[in-house]
Design a protein around this motif. Sequence first.
Motif, PDB file in Angstrom:
ATOM      1  N   LYS A 154       8.908  21.509  31.027  1.00  0.00           N
ATOM      2  CA  LYS A 154       7.682  22.196  30.638  1.00  0.00           C
ATOM      3  C   LYS A 154       6.569  21.642  31.503  1.00  0.00           C
ATOM      4  N   GLU A 155       5.728  22.515  32.033  1.00  0.00           N
ATOM      5  CA  GLU A 155       4.649  22.048  32.904  1.00  0.00           C
ATOM      6  C   GLU A 155       3.834  20.976  32.178  1.00  0.00           C
ATOM      7  N   PRO A 156       3.644  19.816  32.819  1.00  0.00           N
ATOM      8  CA  PRO A 156       2.979  18.697  32.146  1.00  0.00           C
ATOM      9  C   PRO A 156       1.463  18.856  32.079  1.00  0.00           C
ATOM     10  N   ARG A 157       1.009  19.718  31.183  1.00  0.00           N
ATOM     11  CA  ARG A 157      -0.422  19.940  30.997  1.00  0.00           C
ATOM     12  C   ARG A 157      -0.854  19.382  29.650  1.00  0.00           C
ATOM     13  N   PRO A 158      -1.969  18.654  29.613  1.00  0.00           N
ATOM     14  CA  PRO A 158      -2.440  18.093  28.344  1.00  0.00           C
ATOM     15  C   PRO A 158      -2.596  19.175  27.269  1.00  0.00           C
ATOM     16  N   GLY A 159      -2.074  18.876  26.094  1.00  0.00           N
ATOM     17  CA  GLY A 159      -2.161  19.803  24.976  1.00  0.00           C
ATOM     18  C   GLY A 159      -1.079  20.861  24.956  1.00  0.00           C
ATOM     19  N   ARG A 160      -0.264  20.927  26.013  1.00  0.00           N
ATOM     20  CA  ARG A 160       0.803  21.934  26.085  1.00  0.00           C
ATOM     21  C   ARG A 160       2.193  21.318  26.174  1.00  0.00           C
ATOM     22  N   VAL A 161       2.266  20.023  26.396  1.00  0.00           N
ATOM     23  CA  VAL A 161       3.548  19.338  26.509  1.00  0.00           C
ATOM     24  C   VAL A 161       3.489  18.072  25.651  1.00  0.00           C
ATOM     25  N   ASP A 201       6.766  30.483  32.090  1.00  0.00           N
ATOM     26  CA  ASP A 201       7.286  31.190  33.265  1.00  0.00           C
ATOM     27  C   ASP A 201       6.290  31.188  34.419  1.00  0.00           C
ATOM     28  N   THR A 202       4.991  31.158  34.097  1.00  0.00           N
ATOM     29  CA  THR A 202       3.960  31.164  35.141  1.00  0.00           C
ATOM     30  C   THR A 202       3.924  29.850  35.921  1.00  0.00           C
ATOM     31  N   ALA A 203       4.658  28.820  35.464  1.00  0.00           N
ATOM     32  CA  ALA A 203       4.655  27.521  36.138  1.00  0.00           C
ATOM     33  C   ALA A 203       5.806  27.371  37.127  1.00  0.00           C
ATOM     34  N   LEU A 204       6.508  28.456  37.444  1.00  0.00           N
ATOM     35  CA  LEU A 204       7.622  28.356  38.397  1.00  0.00           C
ATOM     36  C   LEU A 204       7.180  27.765  39.735  1.00  0.00           C
ATOM     37  N   ALA A 205       5.975  28.095  40.162  1.00  0.00           N
ATOM     38  CA  ALA A 205       5.491  27.618  41.459  1.00  0.00           C
ATOM     39  C   ALA A 205       4.634  26.361  41.338  1.00  0.00           C
TER      40      ALA A 205
END
Length: 195
Positions: free
Chosen positions: A12-19, A61-65
Motif C-alpha cells: 500500500k502506498e506509504p502515505r500518512p493516514g492511509r497506511v 490502483d493510482t499508486a502503480l507509478a
Amino acid sequence: MAPRPTLVVMVKEPRPGRVKTRLGREIGHVTAAWWMRHQVARLLRRLRNPKWRLVLAVAPDTALASPAWPADLPRMAQGGGDLGDRMRRAFVTGAQHHRGPICIIGADIPAITPAHIDRALAALGSHDAVLGPASDGGYWLIGLKRPATPPGTLFTDVRWSTEHALTDTLAGLRGLSVAQIDMLDDVDEAADLRR
C-alpha cells in the motif's frame, strides 16, 4: 523444466493516514508511514531471489507509478473489494502472466526471509495450497499450486482482521491438501513493533 514460481507482495502506498492506520493512531501517522516505507524497502531487497519472480500488488490502483516502488519490479493493481477479493485477483492476474505456483505475502511482516519463501514453495510441491499462520489467528502467506483456478469457496465468509481469518480461509480450502509453515507476525500496533 518447471516454471518459475511467483511471489506477490501486497503493498500500500506509504502515505500518512492511509497506511498502517491502527499503528498510526498510537505512534503518529507520519511515523507509521515512514516505518512502512522503510519496511517495504528492506523486505523487497531481502526477497530478491532468482528462484522466484517478485511482483508487487499495489494499492491504491493510482499508486502503480509511485516512486515508492523499485522501478524494475513488475506491478499489478490490487483493485477494489475486501482483502479476499484483492488476493483472489492477484492469483488470477498473476497466473495470466506467469505459469507456476504463486505465493502472496503482506509487506508488514519484518521477519520474512528467503528461507520462509523456500519452505512455502517446497510445500507446494506436494500440496495444493500453503499457509503461513500468524499468532493472532491470521496468516502472513498464502500460496496455491494452481492459482489460475482458485477454489470458488476461497476467501468466502472470511472474518478479516480477526482471530478467525486463518480458520475461515482453511474452510474455503476444504477438499484440497494444505500445508502450514512457520508462524510469523505482522505489525499492526505499537506492541507488535516493539516485539
